[in-house]
Design an enzyme around this catalytic site. Structure first.
Site, PDB file in Angstrom:
ATOM      1  N   ASN A 190       0.867  -1.187   0.000  1.00 60.85           N
ATOM      2  CA  ASN A 190       0.000   0.000   0.000  1.00 60.85           C
ATOM      3  C   ASN A 190       0.904   1.238   0.000  1.00 60.85           C
ATOM      4  OD1 ASN A 190      -1.763   2.063   0.537  1.00 60.85           O
ATOM      5  ND2 ASN A 190      -2.771   1.039   2.264  1.00 60.85           N
ATOM      6  N   ARG A 234      -2.252  -2.031  -3.708  1.00 58.46           N
ATOM      7  CA  ARG A 234      -3.448  -1.218  -3.597  1.00 58.46           C
ATOM      8  C   ARG A 234      -3.281   0.000  -4.506  1.00 58.46           C
ATOM      9  NH1 ARG A 234      -4.536   3.524   0.568  1.00 58.46           N
ATOM     10  NH2 ARG A 234      -6.746   3.823   0.193  1.00 58.46           N
ATOM     11  N   LEU A 272     -14.980   3.819   9.291  1.00 58.35           N
ATOM     12  CA  LEU A 272     -14.694   5.049  10.035  1.00 58.35           C
ATOM     13  C   LEU A 272     -13.281   4.985  10.598  1.00 58.35           C
ATOM     14  CD1 LEU A 272     -18.094   5.274  11.990  1.00 58.35           C
ATOM     15  CD2 LEU A 272     -17.540   6.232   9.745  1.00 58.35           C
ATOM     16  N   GLY A 273     -12.343   5.466   9.818  1.00 55.08           N
ATOM     17  CA  GLY A 273     -10.959   5.548  10.283  1.00 55.08           C
ATOM     18  C   GLY A 273     -10.522   6.990  10.159  1.00 55.08           C
ATOM     19  N   GLU A 312      -7.841  -5.035   4.827  1.00 56.09           N
ATOM     20  CA  GLU A 312      -7.599  -4.735   3.413  1.00 56.09           C
ATOM     21  C   GLU A 312      -6.369  -5.476   2.901  1.00 56.09           C
ATOM     22  OE1 GLU A 312      -8.062  -0.635   4.777  1.00 56.09           O
ATOM     23  OE2 GLU A 312      -8.870  -0.192   2.799  1.00 56.09           O
ATOM     24  N   HIS A 360     -12.020   3.264  -0.622  1.00 52.82           N
ATOM     25  CA  HIS A 360     -12.118   2.219   0.419  1.00 52.82           C
ATOM     26  C   HIS A 360     -12.884   0.984  -0.060  1.00 52.82           C
ATOM     27  CE1 HIS A 360     -11.904   5.533   3.750  1.00 52.82           C
ATOM     28  NE2 HIS A 360     -10.700   5.001   3.560  1.00 52.82           N
ATOM     29  N   GLY A 381      -9.394   8.249   7.428  1.00 53.87           N
ATOM     30  CA  GLY A 381     -10.264   8.504   6.276  1.00 53.87           C
ATOM     31  C   GLY A 381     -11.556   7.747   6.560  1.00 53.87           C
ATOM     32  N   ASP A 399      -6.980  12.785  15.941  1.00 53.16           N
ATOM     33  CA  ASP A 399      -7.130  11.443  16.486  1.00 53.16           C
ATOM     34  C   ASP A 399      -8.355  11.364  17.396  1.00 53.16           C
ATOM     35  OD1 ASP A 399      -6.630   9.110  18.310  1.00 53.16           O
ATOM     36  OD2 ASP A 399      -4.835   8.981  17.065  1.00 53.16           O
TER      37      ASP A 399
END
Ligand code: AMP
Length: 395
Positions: free
Chosen positions: A8, A90, A208-209, A383, A179, A211, A283
């Site tokens: 990634n 990715r 929900l991260g 992922e 995503h 991003g 954060d």
């Protein structure tokens, strides 16, 4: 035994995991950070909890990949590069070209590079990294896994903006989403958990991260998603605005004296969202802690985050004319029972009954009561393994 990389790459970073396939056991994983900046960092975990980290100049992605291969040899993680027979990459933007993962050829690399306009922070770097791997492990099957592929099933009424139609025809200006690997993985997993064919289910997946995006998955297909032409759109994110009125751009440029529109977009991407609103942090853990300590702006930030997610859940229930399952995943979705509760309490009229005890988890679990009309499930996303599986599928 076959070894497969899941890669990634971003503009200044490269995340990697090396798997034994098809067992899906992790041999090594790590991160190269600050590529092209001062004080680059290479870190790797391998074996039985062994870790290594070094700060060194990493001027470009070629050097980053070189370091990775050097350390794989030095730590005897790999004896012979021929053991690596798969590499999955990715890729953020696949445009309208890539409707599925694809085996990488020189032409594919060129196309990924050309699509860089749609994801400048990612695609250019991804094309470079693909070439680096193609040189080092020429015998391995390389596969590009696109963030956008899963969303290519969206109908035109959901992916078109209300712009002059020629802008779509001439410039491919439309919603692409992102995503996709995660939304695909967790929606299929949700169907497995409830033991029903995915074709019969209406699922809203909330990734929900840092991003964040929400997707309406109807019968296993993405029919709408909250990210847009780029990953800037949708819900409030760590540092990204999510949806805003485009008229704010000239207005704010005039007021703030920002003269380059790219700088304004950079502010929308990097200095907004949870960070910009709270003034504290991007954060979620920090913002929850600040709110608990009485910081009202931090509490307002939490309220806005929850409100945006609820609105998309409402929209997508309307888009699909119903919903059977709501899935939570990624850093906040998987770990913050508090945010899940705040979100679901506000949409309880759908027939969602949260089970607070079940919701106190970070693991895969149904978090609603047995009587709840709509089910909510917590599903840690993966992922990386999904990318490795795509390599297996196309080998
Ligand atoms: P990701 O981009 O998926 O790694 O997610 C990063 C986000 O998840 C950050 O905002 C983190 O604060 C948030 N996060 C991780 N663990 C927790 C937790 N236990 N409670 C709340 N938020 C969390």
């Amino acid at each position: 035994m076959s070894k497969t990389f899941s890669i990634n790459a971003g503009s200044s970073s490269l995340k990697f995991q090396l798997y034994n396939m098809p067992e899906e056991t992790v041999i090594a994983k790590g991160l190269v950070e600050r590529i092209g900046l001062d004080n680059g960092v290479f870190s790797i975990e391998y074996g039985d909890d062994q870790e290594f980290e070094i700060t060194t100049d990493i001027p470009d992605h070629g050097v980053a990949v070189g370091l990775l291969f050097d350390y794989l040899k030095e730590f005897n993680i790999i004896d012979d590069l021929n053991e690596i027979d798969g590499v999955g990459h990715r890729v953020v933007a696949g445009g309208e070209i890539f409707k599925d993962s694809t085996v990488v050829t020189e032409k594919v690399i060129e196309q990924v590079d050309e699509l860089g306009e749609f994801a400048p922070l990612h695609n250019y770097a991804e094309a470079v990294v693909m070439r680096e791997f193609a040189e080092r492990v020429p015998g391995a099957t390389m596969v590009a896994v696109f963030d956008t592929s899963f969303h290519t099933t969206m109908p035109a009424e959901n992916y078109l903006y209300s712009l002059p139609y020629e802008y779509y025809e001439d410039y491919a200006a439309r919603k692409y989403g992102a995503h996709g690997t995660s939304h695909n993985y967790v929606s299929r997993r949700a169907a497995e958990i409830v033991g029903k064919p995915i074709e019969e289910l209406k699922i809203i997946t909330c990734h929900l991260g840092n991003g964040a995006s929400i997707t309406a998955v109807d019968g296993g297909k993405s029919v709408d998603t909250s990210m847009g032409f780029t990953p800037l759109a949708g819900v409030t994110m760590g540092t990204r605005t999510g949806d805003i009125d485009a008229s704010l751009i000239p207005y704010l440029m005039e007021k703030t004296g920002v003269t380059d529109v790219k700088e304004m977009i950079n502010i929308f991407n990097k200095k907004s969202g949870l960070l910009g609103l709270s003034g504290v942090s991007s954060d979620m853990r920090d913002i929850e802690a600040e709110a608990d300590a009485g910081n009202e702006r931090a509490q307002l930030t939490l309220d806005i985050f929850v409100n945006r997610v609820q609105k998309y859940i409402g929209q997508y229930a309307a888009v699909m004319n119903g919903v059977d399952i709501i899935v939570f995943t990624a850093g906040i979705g998987e770990n913050s029972g508090r945010q899940r509760k705040a979100i679901l309490d506000g949409v309880s009229w759908f027939g969602i009954e949260l089970d607070e005890e079940r919701n106190d988890t970070r693991k895969e679990a149904i978090i609603t009561t047995d009587d709840s009309k709509v089910m909510a499930i917590n599903i840690p996303t993966n992922e990386e393994v999904e990318i490795a599986r795509e390599v297996e599928r196309l080998k």
